[in-house]
Motif scaffolding. Structure first.
Motif, PDB file in Angstrom:
ATOM      1  N   ASN A  24       0.806  -1.207   0.000  1.00 11.34           N
ATOM      2  CA  ASN A  24       0.000   0.000   0.000  1.00 11.34           C
ATOM      3  C   ASN A  24       0.850   1.273   0.000  1.00 11.34           C
ATOM      4  OD1 ASN A  24      -2.508   1.175  -0.209  1.00 11.34           O
ATOM      5  ND2 ASN A  24      -2.948   1.081   1.977  1.00 11.34           N
ATOM      6  N   PHE A  25       1.974   1.264  -0.718  1.00 11.15           N
ATOM      7  CA  PHE A  25       2.837   2.439  -0.828  1.00 11.15           C
ATOM      8  C   PHE A  25       2.104   3.554  -1.560  1.00 11.15           C
ATOM      9  CE2 PHE A  25       5.903   4.962  -3.256  1.00 11.15           C
ATOM     10  CZ  PHE A  25       6.663   5.462  -2.211  1.00 11.15           C
ATOM     11  N   ARG A  26       2.189   4.766  -1.013  1.00  8.78           N
ATOM     12  CA  ARG A  26       1.523   5.904  -1.640  1.00  8.78           C
ATOM     13  C   ARG A  26       2.213   7.198  -1.212  1.00  8.78           C
ATOM     14  NH1 ARG A  26      -0.487   3.526   2.622  1.00  8.78           N
ATOM     15  NH2 ARG A  26      -1.579   4.670   4.227  1.00  8.78           N
ATOM     16  N   ARG A  27       1.930   8.274  -1.923  1.00  7.50           N
ATOM     17  CA  ARG A  27       2.499   9.586  -1.631  1.00  7.50           C
ATOM     18  C   ARG A  27       1.368  10.575  -1.381  1.00  7.50           C
ATOM     19  NH1 ARG A  27       6.602  13.264  -5.363  1.00  7.50           N
ATOM     20  NH2 ARG A  27       6.702  14.978  -3.890  1.00  7.50           N
ATOM     21  N   VAL A  28       1.595  11.452  -0.422  1.00  7.23           N
ATOM     22  CA  VAL A  28       0.647  12.529  -0.177  1.00  7.23           C
ATOM     23  C   VAL A  28       0.851  13.548  -1.298  1.00  7.23           C
ATOM     24  CG1 VAL A  28      -0.083  14.339   1.418  1.00  7.23           C
ATOM     25  CG2 VAL A  28       0.732  12.144   2.314  1.00  7.23           C
ATOM     26  N   PRO A  29      -0.157  13.798  -2.119  1.00  5.03           N
ATOM     27  CA  PRO A  29      -0.001  14.698  -3.265  1.00  5.03           C
ATOM     28  C   PRO A  29       0.544  16.071  -2.861  1.00  5.03           C
ATOM     29  CG  PRO A  29      -2.111  13.587  -3.368  1.00  5.03           C
ATOM     30  CD  PRO A  29      -1.521  13.270  -2.022  1.00  5.03           C
ATOM     31  N   GLY A  30       1.588  16.520  -3.591  1.00  6.72           N
ATOM     32  CA  GLY A  30       2.157  17.839  -3.362  1.00  6.72           C
ATOM     33  C   GLY A  30       3.227  17.902  -2.287  1.00  6.72           C
ATOM     34  N   TYR A  31       3.516  16.789  -1.630  1.00  5.44           N
ATOM     35  CA  TYR A  31       4.503  16.771  -0.545  1.00  5.44           C
ATOM     36  C   TYR A  31       5.446  15.592  -0.708  1.00  5.44           C
ATOM     37  CZ  TYR A  31       1.170  19.931   1.652  1.00  5.44           C
ATOM     38  OH  TYR A  31       0.323  20.958   1.912  1.00  5.44           O
ATOM     39  N   LYS A  32       6.627  15.694  -0.131  1.00  3.55           N
ATOM     40  CA  LYS A  32       7.541  14.558  -0.091  1.00  3.55           C
ATOM     41  C   LYS A  32       7.253  13.757   1.184  1.00  3.55           C
ATOM     42  CE  LYS A  32      11.204  16.461  -2.906  1.00  3.55           C
ATOM     43  NZ  LYS A  32      12.628  16.745  -3.013  1.00  3.55           N
ATOM     44  N   VAL A  33       6.020  13.336   1.280  1.00  5.94           N
ATOM     45  CA  VAL A  33       5.548  12.538   2.404  1.00  5.94           C
ATOM     46  C   VAL A  33       4.959  11.266   1.812  1.00  5.94           C
ATOM     47  CG1 VAL A  33       3.905  12.395   4.323  1.00  5.94           C
ATOM     48  CG2 VAL A  33       5.074  14.560   3.830  1.00  5.94           C
ATOM     49  N   TYR A  34       5.440  10.130   2.279  1.00  5.18           N
ATOM     50  CA  TYR A  34       5.029   8.836   1.758  1.00  5.18           C
ATOM     51  C   TYR A  34       4.436   8.006   2.878  1.00  5.18           C
ATOM     52  CZ  TYR A  34       8.127  10.376  -1.954  1.00  5.18           C
ATOM     53  OH  TYR A  34       8.725  11.109  -2.945  1.00  5.18           O
ATOM     54  N   CYS A  35       3.583   7.065   2.526  1.00  2.00           N
ATOM     55  CA  CYS A  35       2.931   6.189   3.493  1.00  2.00           C
ATOM     56  C   CYS A  35       2.968   4.758   2.959  1.00  2.00           C
ATOM     57  CB  CYS A  35       1.472   6.599   3.686  1.00  2.00           C
ATOM     58  SG  CYS A  35       1.233   8.328   4.090  1.00  2.00           S
ATOM     59  N   CYS A  36       2.853   3.806   3.865  1.00  2.00           N
ATOM     60  CA  CYS A  36       2.797   2.400   3.446  1.00  2.00           C
ATOM     61  C   CYS A  36       2.310   1.545   4.606  1.00  2.00           C
ATOM     62  CB  CYS A  36       4.166   1.912   2.971  1.00  2.00           C
ATOM     63  SG  CYS A  36       5.420   1.801   4.249  1.00  2.00           S
ATOM     64  N   GLY A  37       2.051   0.286   4.276  1.00  2.65           N
ATOM     65  CA  GLY A  37       1.775  -0.703   5.302  1.00  2.65           C
ATOM     66  C   GLY A  37       3.100  -1.152   5.899  1.00  2.65           C
ATOM     67  N   GLN A  38       3.094  -2.243   6.619  1.00  2.00           N
ATOM     68  CA  GLN A  38       4.303  -2.727   7.283  1.00  2.00           C
ATOM     69  C   GLN A  38       5.219  -3.408   6.262  1.00  2.00           C
ATOM     70  OE1 GLN A  38       3.448  -5.256  10.591  1.00  2.00           O
ATOM     71  NE2 GLN A  38       5.546  -5.220  11.339  1.00  2.00           N
ATOM     72  N   PRO A  39       6.361  -2.779   5.932  1.00  2.00           N
ATOM     73  CA  PRO A  39       7.243  -3.340   4.902  1.00  2.00           C
ATOM     74  C   PRO A  39       8.154  -4.443   5.434  1.00  2.00           C
ATOM     75  CG  PRO A  39       8.188  -1.321   5.728  1.00  2.00           C
ATOM     76  CD  PRO A  39       6.846  -1.492   6.426  1.00  2.00           C
ATOM     77  N   THR A  40       8.683  -5.226   4.502  1.00  2.00           N
ATOM     78  CA  THR A  40       9.750  -6.173   4.844  1.00  2.00           C
ATOM     79  C   THR A  40      11.048  -5.378   4.935  1.00  2.00           C
ATOM     80  OG1 THR A  40      10.325  -6.581   2.544  1.00  2.00           O
ATOM     81  CG2 THR A  40       8.616  -8.002   3.507  1.00  2.00           C
ATOM     82  N   ILE A  41      12.121  -6.000   5.393  1.00  2.00           N
ATOM     83  CA  ILE A  41      13.420  -5.316   5.423  1.00  2.00           C
ATOM     84  C   ILE A  41      13.816  -4.936   3.991  1.00  2.00           C
ATOM     85  CG2 ILE A  41      15.871  -5.571   5.932  1.00  2.00           C
ATOM     86  CD1 ILE A  41      14.188  -5.222   8.457  1.00  2.00           C
ATOM     87  N   ALA A  42      13.632  -5.845   3.032  1.00  2.00           N
ATOM     88  CA  ALA A  42      13.929  -5.533   1.631  1.00  2.00           C
ATOM     89  C   ALA A  42      13.011  -4.421   1.120  1.00  2.00           C
ATOM     90  CB  ALA A  42      13.786  -6.781   0.763  1.00  2.00           C
ATOM     91  N   GLY A  43      11.793  -4.371   1.637  1.00  2.00           N
ATOM     92  CA  GLY A  43      10.853  -3.328   1.257  1.00  2.00           C
ATOM     93  C   GLY A  43      11.298  -1.944   1.701  1.00  2.00           C
ATOM     94  N   PHE A  44      11.955  -1.857   2.879  1.00  2.00           N
ATOM     95  CA  PHE A  44      12.525  -0.580   3.320  1.00  2.00           C
ATOM     96  C   PHE A  44      13.519  -0.078   2.274  1.00  2.00           C
ATOM     97  CE2 PHE A  44      11.440  -1.818   7.771  1.00  2.00           C
ATOM     98  CZ  PHE A  44      10.874  -0.634   8.196  1.00  2.00           C
ATOM     99  N   GLU A  45      14.444  -0.947   1.874  1.00  2.00           N
ATOM    100  CA  GLU A  45      15.479  -0.587   0.897  1.00  2.00           C
ATOM    101  C   GLU A  45      14.861  -0.191  -0.440  1.00  2.00           C
ATOM    102  OE1 GLU A  45      19.458   0.007  -0.292  1.00  2.00           O
ATOM    103  OE2 GLU A  45      18.795  -0.642   1.692  1.00  2.00           O
ATOM    104  N   ALA A  46      13.900  -0.982  -0.909  1.00  2.00           N
ATOM    105  CA  ALA A  46      13.252  -0.685  -2.192  1.00  2.00           C
ATOM    106  C   ALA A  46      12.508   0.655  -2.132  1.00  2.00           C
ATOM    107  CB  ALA A  46      12.281  -1.815  -2.564  1.00  2.00           C
ATOM    108  N   THR A  47      11.904   0.944  -1.000  1.00  2.00           N
ATOM    109  CA  THR A  47      11.185   2.201  -0.840  1.00  2.00           C
ATOM    110  C   THR A  47      12.148   3.383  -0.841  1.00  2.00           C
ATOM    111  OG1 THR A  47       9.448   1.099   0.411  1.00  2.00           O
ATOM    112  CG2 THR A  47       9.595   3.489   0.651  1.00  2.00           C
ATOM    113  N   LEU A  48      13.259   3.252  -0.125  1.00  2.00           N
ATOM    114  CA  LEU A  48      14.252   4.330  -0.110  1.00  2.00           C
ATOM    115  C   LEU A  48      14.803   4.569  -1.514  1.00  2.00           C
ATOM    116  CD1 LEU A  48      16.109   3.546   3.218  1.00  2.00           C
ATOM    117  CD2 LEU A  48      14.542   5.448   2.755  1.00  2.00           C
ATOM    118  N   ASN A  49      15.044   3.499  -2.252  1.00  2.00           N
ATOM    119  CA  ASN A  49      15.520   3.652  -3.637  1.00  2.00           C
ATOM    120  C   ASN A  49      14.466   4.346  -4.498  1.00  2.00           C
ATOM    121  OD1 ASN A  49      18.075   2.536  -3.295  1.00  2.00           O
ATOM    122  ND2 ASN A  49      17.303   0.467  -3.588  1.00  2.00           N
ATOM    123  N   LYS A  50      13.206   4.043  -4.284  1.00  2.00           N
ATOM    124  CA  LYS A  50      12.129   4.653  -5.060  1.00  2.00           C
ATOM    125  C   LYS A  50      12.012   6.153  -4.773  1.00  2.00           C
ATOM    126  CE  LYS A  50       7.922   4.642  -7.116  1.00  2.00           C
ATOM    127  NZ  LYS A  50       7.626   4.245  -8.459  1.00  2.00           N
TER     128      LYS A  50
END
Length: 143
Positions: A24-50
């Motif tokens: 459930n990765f998403r961004r608050v429109p107009g801001y550098k604020v992102y939200c998600c459900g509970q990620p895996t450790i690999a998901g943290f890395e993938a999110t930071l890269n994104k």
């Protein structure tokens, strides 16, 4: 076996560009604020890269907040949490949880999980997002 972060459920927000391991990765429109459900450790890395692109590792700060009320921990890079059985895959409002209560619950949850793994041949029983019983082999006890 499908893991909880790969499975969708009835109320999940559908996204055009999902990130593996970050539900459930998403961004608050107009801001550098992102939200998600509970990620895996690999998901943290993938999110930071994104969100950081070519500038990762970045020279600025990133603040990652976990707003879960129930304690959570990672077993072999996969998230598990102490959520009431009737709230698996649903929003769980647990009441007035303070930082001190959350911290104490996390310490207790870790001790309970370590004891259960020790008593069960290195395995922990859990329930996935589809309310299916699963068993995780503990390969390391701390991240």
């Amino acid at each position: 076996m499908q893991h909880a972060w790969q499975i969708t459920f009835e109320k999940i927000q559908k996204l055009p560009e999902p990130i593996p391991g970050c539900p459930n990765f998403r961004r608050v429109p107009g801001y550098k604020v992102y939200c998600c459900g509970q990620p895996t450790i690999a998901g943290f890395e993938a999110t930071l890269n994104k969100v950081c692109g070519d500038i990762y590792p970045k020279d600025g700060k990133i603040i990652w907040l976990n707003l879960r009320q129930e304690p959570s921990l990672y077993v072999n890079g996969e998230p598990i949490c102490a959520r009431p059985p009737n709230k698996i895959g649903e929003y769980a409002e647990l009441g007035n949880i303070t930082r001190d209560i959350a911290k104490a619950n996390e310490v207790d949850f870790l001790q309970v999980c370590e004891k259960r793994a020790e008593e069960n041949g290195g395995k922990i029983k859990a329930v996935d997002i589809n309310k299916k019983d699963i068993e995780l082999q503990v390969k390391k006890s701390r991240v």
